[in-house]
Write a protein that holds these residues in place. Structure first.
Motif, PDB file in Angstrom:
ATOM      1  N   ARG A 145      -3.348  17.467  29.697  1.00 59.00           N
ATOM      2  CA  ARG A 145      -3.201  18.909  29.905  1.00 59.00           C
ATOM      3  C   ARG A 145      -4.256  19.653  29.108  1.00 59.00           C
ATOM      4  O   ARG A 145      -4.458  19.370  27.923  1.00 59.00           O
ATOM      5  CB  ARG A 145      -1.812  19.384  29.442  1.00 59.00           C
ATOM      6  N   ASP A 147      -4.133  23.067  29.106  1.00 65.18           N
ATOM      7  CA  ASP A 147      -3.589  24.419  28.909  1.00 65.18           C
ATOM      8  C   ASP A 147      -2.679  24.481  27.688  1.00 65.18           C
ATOM      9  O   ASP A 147      -1.843  25.357  27.571  1.00 65.18           O
ATOM     10  CB  ASP A 147      -2.826  24.863  30.171  1.00 65.18           C
ATOM     11  N   VAL A 178       2.929  26.375  26.177  1.00 65.12           N
ATOM     12  CA  VAL A 178       3.488  25.096  26.630  1.00 65.12           C
ATOM     13  C   VAL A 178       4.354  24.485  25.531  1.00 65.12           C
ATOM     14  O   VAL A 178       3.953  24.452  24.368  1.00 65.12           O
ATOM     15  CB  VAL A 178       2.340  24.119  26.990  1.00 65.12           C
TER      16      VAL A 178
END
Ligand SMILES: [Zn+2]
Ligand SMILES: [Zn+2]
Length: 224
Positions: A145, A147, A178
């Motif tokens: 990921r 982000d 997140v």
């Protein structure tokens, strides 16, 4: 496809990023560079050839590295950053994945690359930490990921961060929204120098809920 690769190799010959010699289309490094490039002796907690764990608490729990930042490996890193020869990223990722599997490491569930400033990434066309991370994630069969962590423009974007994020975002790093509750995260970068970048990013990952962070780097700098 094989013929596309041979055609590409005819116009853009594949070269070893360690020494510059010509290589077959599929090869990543020449046999000589490959034979000498692996670092075997380093601390699996701080990732340094000479353990620096006693110097203070690190936010990452374990570390895995491929090479010492010297000789062919240092040239390969420069190629990866500035010359568009990215061969060293998949090479290092394969070594790191093997070491993670064979060593006594907790099983990572997610790869997060150390972020690069968006302007710099636009100029280079890629984030070299994410190239290593993507190949590493593919080897381990886990997601990556991009982000989770951000490299902020300290002048322009800091005002948008909360006070807590600003405090943790030392060095221009910040975390998005997140949640990583209970996850073991593999934090990936090209070179581990003092460990402060990995430390800051690992602290942010733990703020997002990560239970453990393993720092993975293609190279670690030798003792000064
Ligand atoms: Zn070579
Ligand atoms: Zn150590």
């Amino acid at each position: 496809m094989a013929w596309t690769r041979s055609l590409l190799n005819f116009f853009y010959p594949n070269r070893c990023p360690g020494c510059g010699c010509f290589l077959p289309a599929q090869a990543l490094l020449c046999a000589d560079c490959e034979a000498g490039i692996l670092l075997h002796d380093y601390c699996s907690c701080c990732g340094k050839p000479v353990c620096q764990c006693g110097r203070g608490t690190l936010a990452y729990d374990r570390a895995v590295v491929c090479s010492a930042y010297a000789g062919a490996a240092a040239r390969a890193i420069l190629c990866l950053k500035d010359a568009g020869n990215t061969n060293f990223a998949p090479f290092a990722a394969a070594v790191l994945a093997r070491r993670l599997r064979e060593g006594a490491y907790p099983a990572p569930e997610l790869v997060v690359p150390v972020p690069m400033h968006p302007d710099k990434q636009r100029r280079r066309g890629y984030n070299q930490a994410a190239l290593i991370g993507k190949a590493l994630a593919a080897h381990l069969g886990i997601p990556m990921r991009e982000d989770v962590l951000y490299k902020a423009d300290t002048g322009r974007e800091q005002h948008r961060l909360s006070a807590r994020e600003r405090q943790l975002g030392d060095g221009g790093f910040s975390a998005g929204s997140v949640r990583l509750d209970g996850q073991c995260v593999l934090l990936c970068d090209d070179v581990l120098t003092t460990g402060s970048t990995m430390h800051r990013c690992a602290a942010l990952l733990k703020e997002c809920g990560a239970s453990a962070v393993i720092a993975a780097a293609a190279c670690t700098t030798p003792r000064k």
